[in-house]
Design an enzyme around this catalytic site. Structure first.
Site, PDB file in Angstrom:
ATOM      1  N   HIS A 100       0.834  -1.205   0.000  1.00 35.71           N
ATOM      2  CA  HIS A 100       0.000   0.000   0.000  1.00 35.71           C
ATOM      3  C   HIS A 100       0.872   1.260   0.000  1.00 35.71           C
ATOM      4  O   HIS A 100       0.643   2.190  -0.776  1.00 35.71           O
ATOM      5  CB  HIS A 100      -0.921  -0.010   1.223  1.00 35.71           C
ATOM      6  CG  HIS A 100      -1.691   1.263   1.426  1.00 35.71           C
ATOM      7  ND1 HIS A 100      -2.702   1.665   0.596  1.00 35.71           N
ATOM      8  CD2 HIS A 100      -1.581   2.241   2.364  1.00 35.71           C
ATOM      9  CE1 HIS A 100      -3.194   2.826   1.010  1.00 35.71           C
ATOM     10  NE2 HIS A 100      -2.530   3.191   2.081  1.00 35.71           N
TER      11      HIS A 100
ATOM     12  N   LYS B 262      -9.837  12.257   6.557  1.00 40.00           N
ATOM     13  CA  LYS B 262     -10.031  10.976   7.229  1.00 40.00           C
ATOM     14  C   LYS B 262     -10.986  11.070   8.411  1.00 40.00           C
ATOM     15  O   LYS B 262     -11.649  10.088   8.744  1.00 40.00           O
ATOM     16  CB  LYS B 262      -8.687  10.479   7.791  1.00 40.00           C
ATOM     17  CG  LYS B 262      -7.593  10.292   6.756  1.00 40.00           C
ATOM     18  CD  LYS B 262      -7.667   8.928   6.124  1.00 40.00           C
ATOM     19  CE  LYS B 262      -6.380   8.604   5.364  1.00 40.00           C
ATOM     20  NZ  LYS B 262      -6.431   7.230   4.845  1.00 40.00           N
TER      21      LYS B 262
ATOM     22  N   ASP C 227     -11.412   2.727   7.040  1.00 41.08           N
ATOM     23  CA  ASP C 227     -10.921   4.086   7.247  1.00 41.08           C
ATOM     24  C   ASP C 227     -11.287   4.916   6.015  1.00 41.08           C
ATOM     25  O   ASP C 227     -10.476   5.156   5.129  1.00 41.08           O
ATOM     26  CB  ASP C 227      -9.401   4.026   7.445  1.00 41.08           C
ATOM     27  CG  ASP C 227      -8.800   5.394   7.695  1.00 41.08           C
ATOM     28  OD1 ASP C 227      -9.486   6.245   8.278  1.00 41.08           O
ATOM     29  OD2 ASP C 227      -7.637   5.610   7.301  1.00 41.08           O
TER      30      ASP C 227
END
Lengths: 437, 437
Positions: free
Chosen positions: B143, B262, B242
Site C-alpha cells: 500500500h 479521514k 478508514d
C-alpha cells in the site's frame, strides 16, 4: 462590554486586587482542584491566590438562581458537563460568581471564605476536562515559515498554508497538567541522511509555546459549525506546551506527520479563561499581505475579521537545574503575542467541523507554536537557536541549543490594555527529567 | 494449542456448527449489544447467529468461579473494564463461556437459551469500547509503495519506511459501528496545481480495508512495552474501514499528515476476536527482502518473527444502490491477507509506546490499508483503479473510479486452515449517503 470588565470592580478577596494578579475579579477562570488529601476533583474558580469551590457555594446557597442542569454540572469532577451546556449558562455562572466575590457584596465574607475558599498553595490542580480528542494546529505563519525552512529549505511555506488552517490529531492520553515532570523520550533518529537510524534518548528536546481552547457544546457527526457561531462552541482558553523531540520528528514525520516526536507529553495550564473574560482584548484578525489570497467563504465572517484576534502576551522562561540550585529566577527566552496568528480560533474550529467531524465538549484544540516576526517572539528553541546553530546563553553561564535534563520550562500568558484590568493565564510548567532507559 | 481450538468441538447452539459460520464455538468474540428498546449496552459473546448475554450468565449462575473484579467488569456497558484486567482474565472468561456453550455440557439448554441468548437479528450492536485514542498505522509496504507512488511519483517509499512502523493519530470521536451511514464530506480541493482551491463535496471518496486491534492493559505515561510482552496488551482484533477523501487528502496532507480527509468517519466491525481464537492462524512475520535492513532491536523478538503474522483473509464487497434495487449481491473488489503486512501488531504496539506514550485500555490501533502484491489484493479504490485511471466495471453495468452516493462497502474477514475450524470477523458495512450541504 459586560459589567464584569469594569476595571474599578474589586473583590473582597484582597489578593485579587493587586495590579499584577493573574486572577482579578475580571478574570474568573474555571478549573478542577482538589484539597490536599481529597481524591475527587471539584470545580473551582481562581480569584487572587484563592480557589472558590463552586459547588460548595451552590450547596451553601451563596449562589442561587441556577437551573437544575447547571447545578448538576457543577457537581462534576471535570468541566465536561458544564462545557456541554449552552454558552449562556457558562456566562450566567460566571456572573453569579462575580456577584458573590465583588467587594460591595453585603453577605458574610468570613463564612464564605472559610467554607468555600481554598488557598492555591493548598490546592492540587487536576486536568480541567476529560479530553476526548486533541487537535493541534499550525496557525502561525511565522512559525510555519521558520520551521518549514529548516525541514524543507527549498519549500518552507507550502501552497496550502494560506488556504487551509493546517492541523493534525495529537494524543489525548499524554496531556498532563502544569507541574508534571517530563521524561526525555526515546526514539529513532538518524545522524546523517545516509546513516541507519539508532534508538536512544532524543538529543533535540524542545518546547512549543501554544494557546489551547476547549470545545464547549459540540456538533453531531455530519453537522458543521458556521464561523458566525464558532465562538459559542468555545468554552475557554489555556496555555499549552507541546513538547517536541526534533530529531525523532525529522526522521518519522513523512508522510503522515508527527507522531512519537510529540505524543510523549503535552502540558496544559490548569485554568480555563472564558472568551467573556478575554473580550476587552479582542482585535482584528491577522492582517494578510495584499498579495495573500482571501480565505474561502466558509472561513470568513465580518465579526471574525474585526475581532477574531486576541491580544495575549505569551512568554517562555527557562530555569535550569543549576539556576534553581543557585536560587536564580528563570530567564525569559521569548515574548510573543497571540494576535500574530494567521488563523483565528473560530477559523480553526469551523474548519475542523467543516467536513462533518464531530467535536465534543472537552475536546482540546491548540494553536500550534505562537511565533511572531521578531526573533525574540519565536515560540520554540528550534526557531530561537536556528536548530542549535545559535545557542542561547543562560545567566548561569550555561548555554542551550535544546533542552537539557533538569531544565524547567515555564510558559506565562496575560492580557493588558489601557482602561482594563490585566488578566492572566497563570503558568504552564514542566521540568525535564532524565530519559526513560 | 488450547483445547478451545479443537475443531471437533461443537456447540448446542446449532447455528454455530454450520461450516461457514463466522462464530463457531472456537471463536467467541466479545462485543456490546442491546436488545431492541434497551438504552444501555451489555457485554455479549457471538455464537452462531446468537449473542450470549455474559452478565446474565453470571447472575443466573450459568457461569461461576470468576473473581469479583471480573464479575464487575462484565456488568459494564463497554468492554473497557474487561480490557483493563490482565489477559489471563479475558482468557478465563472465554474458557468459561466455551464450557457453557459446548455441546457436551449437561445443563438445561432451554432455560439458558431463553434467558441469555438473543438472536443477532434482534440485537443492536454498539461500539465495543469507549475509544480514548485512535492510531492508524501504514503497515503494508505494498500500500505504501502504491500510494506513495501516486502522491510522490519520484519518491514512493520514503527512507524511514523499513525502520519505522509509520503511524499517526486519527480521530476517535467519529469512529462508528458497522451499519452507520456515511455522509460524503465537504472540503477544500484543487483541480490543478496552479488553481486556487474550492470548497465542496469530495469527488474522490474511498474506503480503506484495515484491521484494528484494541489495547487491553495499558502502560503508564513514561513506561514502555517490550515486544515480548506486547501481545499481553492486545485485547483483540476487529475490521476497520478508514473512509478517505482523496482529493481533500492530497491538498491538505502536507506537512502534518491527513486530517479532514479521514476524520469524518471510520467504521469498525462490532465483534472483537481474541488472540487466543486467532492462535491457530498465526505464522511468520513478513519475510523481508534480503536487501532490506533488519528492524532495530526494540522491534524484534524471536517469537514475533516466528508467529507475529496472522493469516486473515480480507475481502471488500461493493453494492451500489442500483445493485440493491435489483436484488444483486455485492461484488467482490479485492481479497487480501493480513499476513502481508510489513509490520506485526506487536511491532506497532511496541513502537507506539517506545517513547513512553501511554496506551489505555480501549484505545484502538489500526493497521493501515491491507494490500498485497497482486492487483486483486489492493485494499482501496485509489490503488485498485490507479486513482481513477482504470475504472472498475460493476455487474450492474455501472463503473466506479471512486465511491458514488448510495454505494455500500462491506468488509469481511475470516481465517481458514486445514485441521481447524474456520472463524470469521463478521462484517464492517457502511452506505455512502449524500453530501452534507
Amino acid at each position: 462590554m459586560n459589567e464584569t470588565h469594569d476595571m474599578n470592580l474589586e473583590s473582597w478577596v484582597e489578593s485579587a486586587n493587586v495590579p499584577e494578579a493573574d486572577f482579578p475579579i475580571q478574570n474568573l477562570p474555571f478549573g478542577i482542584f482538589r484539597r490536599k488529601g481529597e481524591t475527587k476533583g471539584r470545580i473551582g474558580v481562581a480569584i487572587g491566590d484563592q480557589v472558590l469551590d463552586v459547588y460548595c457555594c451552590i450547596s451553601e446557597k451563596y449562589i442561587d438562581g441556577l437551573s437544575d442542569e447547571l447545578v448538576q454540572a457543577c457537581q462534576s469532577s471535570t468541566l465536561n458537563d458544564l462545557m456541554m451546556l449552552e454558552s449562556t449558562r457558562w456566562s450566567l455562572l460566571r456572573k453569579k460568581v462575580s456577584g458573590l466575590l465583588r467587594r460591595d457584596n453585603t453577605i458574610d465574607r468570613k463564612i464564605i471564605a472559610k467554607k468555600s475558599l481554598v488557598s492555591m498553595s493548598e490546592a492540587v490542580m487536576d486536568m480541567p476536562a476529560a479530553i476526548g480528542d486533541y487537535t493541534d494546529f499550525y496557525a502561525s505563519i511565522f512559525h510555519a515559515t521558520n520551521v518549514g525552512g529548516m525541514f524543507r529549505p527549498e519549500n518552507p511555506l507550502l501552497p496550502n498554508y494560506k488556504y487551509v488552517p493546517i492541523g493534525y490529531h495529537g494524543r489525548s492520553s499524554s496531556i498532563v497538567t502544569s507541574g508534571t515532570s517530563i521524561r526525555r523520550p526515546m526514539g529513532q533518529t538518524v545522524s546523517s541522511d545516509s546513516a541507519p537510524p539508532i534508538f536512544g534518548p532524543t538529543k533535540l528536546l524542545d518546547y512549543e509555546l501554544e494557546v489551547g481552547f476547549f470545545v464547549g457544546g459540540g456538533n453531531a457527526l455530519g453537522a458543521t459549525i458556521a464561523i458566525e457561531k464558532a465562538e459559542d462552541h468555545i468554552f475557554g482558553l489555556c496555555l499549552v506546551n507541546d513538547w517536541s523531540a526534533r530529531d525523532i520528528q525529522k526522521w518519522e514525520y513523512q508522510p503522515l506527520g508527527p507522531f512519537l516526536a510529540k505524543n510523549f507529553a503535552t502540558t496544559i495550564s490548569p485554568w480555563v479563561l472564558s472568551l467573556e473574560a478575554l473580550e476587552p482584548f479582542r482585535g482584528p484578525a491577522f492582517k494578510r499581505a495584499s498579495t495573500d489570497p482571501s480565505p474561502l467563504p466558509y472561513l470568513v465572517s465580518e465579526k471574525d475579521r474585526q475581532t477574531g484576534g486576541i491580544e495575549i502576551v505569551l512568554e517562555v522562561y527557562l530555569r535550569s537545574k543549576k539556576m534553581r540550585t543557585q536560587n536564580m529566577e528563570g530567564v525569559r527566552l521569548s515574548r510573543g503575542n497571540f494576535r500574530d496568528m494567521y488563523w483565528t480560533i473560530s477559523q480553526m474550529l469551523t474548519h475542523h467541523a467543516s467536513n462533518g467531524c464531530n467535536l465534543r465538549p472537552g475536546d482540546l484544540l491548540a494553536s500550534g507554536t505562537v511565533s511572531g516576526k521578531e526573533k525574540d517572539s519565536r515560540g520554540c528553541l528550534l526557531e530561537l537557536t536556528r536548530r542549535g546553530a545559535e545557542p542561547l546563553q543562560l545567566p548561569s553561564g550555561e548555554s542551550r541549543k535544546f533542552l537539557a535534563d533538569g531544565d524547567e520550562v515555564i510558559i506565562r500568558g496575560f492580557c493588558e490594555k489601557k482602561g482594563f484590568r490585566r488578566i492572566g493565564f497563570g503558568e504552564c510548567r514542566g521540568v525535564v527529567s532524565g530519559s526513560l532507559q
